[in-house]
Design a protein around this motif. Structure first.
Motif, mmCIF file in Angstrom:
data_model
loop_
_atom_site.group_PDB
_atom_site.id
_atom_site.type_symbol
_atom_site.label_atom_id
_atom_site.label_comp_id
_atom_site.label_asym_id
_atom_site.label_seq_id
_atom_site.Cartn_x
_atom_site.Cartn_y
_atom_site.Cartn_z
ATOM 1 N N GLY A 1 -44.088 9.996 -23.251
ATOM 2 C CA GLY A 1 -45.257 9.768 -22.408
ATOM 3 C C GLY A 1 -45.231 8.393 -21.764
ATOM 4 N N PRO A 2 -45.898 8.245 -20.619
ATOM 5 C CA PRO A 2 -45.954 6.934 -19.970
ATOM 6 C C PRO A 2 -46.542 5.856 -20.885
ATOM 7 C CG PRO A 2 -46.717 8.632 -18.464
ATOM 8 C CD PRO A 2 -46.537 9.285 -19.798
ATOM 9 N N ALA A 3 -47.546 6.216 -21.685
ATOM 10 C CA ALA A 3 -48.142 5.230 -22.591
ATOM 11 C C ALA A 3 -47.118 4.736 -23.605
ATOM 12 C CB ALA A 3 -49.358 5.826 -23.297
ATOM 13 N N THR A 4 -46.277 5.631 -24.089
ATOM 14 C CA THR A 4 -45.214 5.242 -25.032
ATOM 15 C C THR A 4 -44.240 4.287 -24.353
ATOM 16 O OG1 THR A 4 -45.420 7.337 -26.219
ATOM 17 C CG2 THR A 4 -43.354 6.130 -26.498
ATOM 18 N N LEU A 5 -43.873 4.596 -23.118
ATOM 19 C CA LEU A 5 -42.976 3.715 -22.377
ATOM 20 C C LEU A 5 -43.592 2.328 -22.224
ATOM 21 C CD1 LEU A 5 -40.341 3.315 -20.746
ATOM 22 C CD2 LEU A 5 -41.599 4.119 -18.739
ATOM 23 N N TYR A 6 -44.865 2.278 -21.853
ATOM 24 C CA TYR A 6 -45.531 0.987 -21.657
ATOM 25 C C TYR A 6 -45.744 0.237 -22.974
ATOM 26 C CZ TYR A 6 -46.211 1.595 -16.680
ATOM 27 O OH TYR A 6 -45.997 1.731 -15.329
ATOM 28 N N ARG A 7 -45.835 0.941 -24.099
ATOM 29 C CA ARG A 7 -45.918 0.247 -25.391
ATOM 30 C C ARG A 7 -44.610 -0.482 -25.685
ATOM 31 N NH1 ARG A 7 -48.974 4.407 -27.087
ATOM 32 N NH2 ARG A 7 -47.259 5.630 -27.961
ATOM 33 N N ARG A 8 -43.499 0.161 -25.352
ATOM 34 C CA ARG A 8 -42.182 -0.433 -25.605
ATOM 35 C C ARG A 8 -41.843 -1.496 -24.560
ATOM 36 N NH1 ARG A 8 -43.516 0.547 -29.050
ATOM 37 N NH2 ARG A 8 -43.216 1.154 -30.704
ATOM 38 N N PHE A 9 -42.251 -1.235 -23.297
ATOM 39 C CA PHE A 9 -41.925 -2.124 -22.176
ATOM 40 C C PHE A 9 -43.191 -2.304 -21.341
ATOM 41 C CE2 PHE A 9 -38.174 0.320 -23.358
ATOM 42 C CZ PHE A 9 -37.305 -0.706 -23.692
ATOM 43 N N PRO A 10 -43.981 -3.337 -21.634
ATOM 44 C CA PRO A 10 -45.276 -3.507 -20.958
ATOM 45 C C PRO A 10 -45.188 -3.633 -19.432
ATOM 46 C CG PRO A 10 -45.120 -4.934 -22.878
ATOM 47 C CD PRO A 10 -43.767 -4.323 -22.679
ATOM 48 N N THR A 11 -44.051 -4.144 -18.929
ATOM 49 C CA THR A 11 -43.880 -4.264 -17.478
ATOM 50 C C THR A 11 -42.518 -3.702 -17.088
ATOM 51 O OG1 THR A 11 -42.804 -6.429 -17.505
ATOM 52 C CG2 THR A 11 -45.230 -6.420 -17.457
ATOM 53 N N LYS A 12 -42.390 -3.364 -15.840
ATOM 54 C CA LYS A 12 -41.097 -2.865 -15.357
ATOM 55 C C LYS A 12 -40.039 -3.953 -15.487
ATOM 56 C CE LYS A 12 -39.064 -0.086 -11.780
ATOM 57 N NZ LYS A 12 -39.267 0.469 -10.456
ATOM 58 N N ARG A 13 -40.436 -5.180 -15.293
ATOM 59 C CA ARG A 13 -39.509 -6.311 -15.449
ATOM 60 C C ARG A 13 -38.911 -6.307 -16.857
ATOM 61 N NH1 ARG A 13 -41.704 -12.079 -13.969
ATOM 62 N NH2 ARG A 13 -41.590 -11.078 -11.955
ATOM 63 N N ASP A 14 -39.757 -6.064 -17.876
ATOM 64 C CA ASP A 14 -39.261 -6.000 -19.254
ATOM 65 C C ASP A 14 -38.212 -4.901 -19.407
ATOM 66 O OD1 ASP A 14 -41.011 -8.042 -20.115
ATOM 67 O OD2 ASP A 14 -42.605 -6.581 -20.514
ATOM 68 N N LEU A 15 -38.473 -3.759 -18.790
ATOM 69 C CA LEU A 15 -37.548 -2.633 -18.876
ATOM 70 C C LEU A 15 -36.237 -2.942 -18.159
ATOM 71 C CD1 LEU A 15 -36.915 0.245 -19.759
ATOM 72 C CD2 LEU A 15 -38.110 1.060 -17.712
ATOM 73 N N ILE A 16 -36.303 -3.529 -16.984
ATOM 74 C CA ILE A 16 -35.098 -3.880 -16.232
ATOM 75 C C ILE A 16 -34.249 -4.869 -17.017
ATOM 76 C CG2 ILE A 16 -34.276 -5.139 -14.186
ATOM 77 C CD1 ILE A 16 -36.628 -3.815 -12.654
ATOM 78 N N GLU A 17 -34.891 -5.888 -17.574
ATOM 79 C CA GLU A 17 -34.143 -6.892 -18.328
ATOM 80 C C GLU A 17 -33.480 -6.279 -19.557
ATOM 81 O OE1 GLU A 17 -36.827 -10.165 -18.975
ATOM 82 O OE2 GLU A 17 -36.997 -10.529 -16.823
ATOM 83 N N ALA A 18 -34.190 -5.393 -20.259
ATOM 84 C CA ALA A 18 -33.612 -4.742 -21.439
ATOM 85 C C ALA A 18 -32.493 -3.783 -21.035
ATOM 86 C CB ALA A 18 -34.698 -4.005 -22.222
ATOM 87 N N ALA A 19 -32.693 -3.063 -19.926
ATOM 88 C CA ALA A 19 -31.705 -2.080 -19.485
ATOM 89 C C ALA A 19 -30.392 -2.739 -19.085
ATOM 90 C CB ALA A 19 -32.265 -1.261 -18.317
ATOM 91 N N PHE A 20 -30.448 -3.941 -18.558
ATOM 92 C CA PHE A 20 -29.235 -4.602 -18.067
ATOM 93 C C PHE A 20 -28.811 -5.795 -18.912
ATOM 94 C CE2 PHE A 20 -30.745 -2.702 -13.934
ATOM 95 C CZ PHE A 20 -29.777 -1.710 -13.915
ATOM 96 N N ALA A 21 -29.343 -5.917 -20.109
ATOM 97 C CA ALA A 21 -28.990 -7.054 -20.978
ATOM 98 C C ALA A 21 -27.495 -7.080 -21.277
ATOM 99 C CB ALA A 21 -29.800 -7.011 -22.262
ATOM 100 N N GLN A 22 -26.907 -5.925 -21.567
ATOM 101 C CA GLN A 22 -25.485 -5.875 -21.892
ATOM 102 C C GLN A 22 -24.644 -6.290 -20.685
ATOM 103 O OE1 GLN A 22 -24.018 -2.161 -23.482
ATOM 104 N NE2 GLN A 22 -21.916 -2.655 -22.924
ATOM 105 N N GLU A 23 -24.959 -5.741 -19.509
ATOM 106 C CA GLU A 23 -24.192 -6.078 -18.310
ATOM 107 C C GLU A 23 -24.336 -7.552 -17.949
ATOM 108 O OE1 GLU A 23 -26.107 -3.405 -18.620
ATOM 109 O OE2 GLU A 23 -24.915 -1.669 -18.067
ATOM 110 N N LEU A 24 -25.534 -8.091 -18.145
ATOM 111 C CA LEU A 24 -25.749 -9.503 -17.855
ATOM 112 C C LEU A 24 -24.896 -10.367 -18.779
ATOM 113 C CD1 LEU A 24 -27.229 -11.494 -16.100
ATOM 114 C CD2 LEU A 24 -29.086 -11.484 -17.751
ATOM 115 N N GLY A 25 -24.835 -9.987 -20.048
ATOM 116 C CA GLY A 25 -23.973 -10.713 -20.986
ATOM 117 C C GLY A 25 -22.514 -10.620 -20.592
ATOM 118 N N GLU A 26 -22.083 -9.417 -20.178
ATOM 119 C CA GLU A 26 -20.694 -9.242 -19.720
ATOM 120 C C GLU A 26 -20.418 -10.097 -18.490
ATOM 121 O OE1 GLU A 26 -19.120 -5.204 -19.324
ATOM 122 O OE2 GLU A 26 -20.748 -4.535 -20.633
ATOM 123 N N CYS A 27 -21.349 -10.095 -17.562
ATOM 124 C CA CYS A 27 -21.198 -10.858 -16.319
ATOM 125 C C CYS A 27 -21.073 -12.353 -16.642
ATOM 126 C CB CYS A 27 -22.386 -10.576 -15.411
ATOM 127 S SG CYS A 27 -22.214 -11.219 -13.747
#
Length: 191
Positions: A40-66
């Motif tokens: 559910g969207p509420a579950t998503l927002y509990r884990r990632f309160p903002t889209k920025r949080d989700l983007i940063e978490a989604a690309f953390a591995q690639e950012l480290g590689e870069c």
């Protein structure tokens, strides 16, 4: 420490976000990410309160590689070899995940943390490029924006079949590196 079900929801959200961002870019709505993750969207927002949080978490591995790619290239005692390594390895990363490159190069406020890292990494690459120019390996009219052009052009690699992307990325990187090599045969680049 998250409960097992909460961790599962977080993992599914990240997997969905990575896939959707890679395919459609970072403008994918949060509701679509929740739908694909089957939460559910509420579950998503509990884990990632903002889209920025989700983007940063989604690309953390690639950012480290870069970051590791750029730091390794800068540490090479031969700056031209170091810069070539950066271009080749970043192009391979780009071929694997153009969503990351889109987020990394984006002007979206949703990717503010990536922008901070981009500025830092570009500063390091600019220093490496100056050293490579001084050593005579890199063409004298190179500008760090040229590397961004290479990254943008390399986004087309994601349209190749998955199994062909590494070979295509290596070939593309070799062409880009050859174009950046110092040579008397090169004409001056337009401003």
């Amino acid at each position: 420490m998250l409960r097992a079900d909460a961790q599962d929801n977080r993992d599914r959200a990240l997997e969905a976000a990575r896939g959707l961002f890679a395919e459609h870019g970072i403008d994918v709505p949060m509701r679509e990410i929740a739908r694909v993750a089957e939460i559910g969207p509420a579950t998503l927002y509990r884990r990632f309160p903002t889209k920025r949080d989700l983007i940063e978490a989604a690309f953390a591995q690639e950012l480290g590689e870069c970051r590791a790619i750029v730091v390794d290239g800068c540490a090479d005692p031969d700056p031209w070899r170091g810069l070539r390594s950066v271009i080749e390895r970043i192009t391979l990363l780009n071929g694997r995940n153009h969503g990351f490159v889109e987020a990394f190069l984006s002007s979206s406020t949703e990717a503010a943390e990536l922008h901070r890292h981009r500025a830092e990494l570009l500063r390091l690459v600019a220093g490496l490029a100056r050293r490579a120019q001084a050593a005579g390996g890199l063409r004298s009219d190179f500008a760090v924006d040229d590397l961004l052009f290479v990254l943008l052009a390399g986004r087309v690699l994601s349209s190749a079949p998955l199994e062909k992307r590494p070979a295509a990325a290596r070939r593309f990187a070799a062409l880009a590196i050859d174009a950046l090599r110092a040579s008397d045969a090169h004409e001056s680049l337009p401003a």
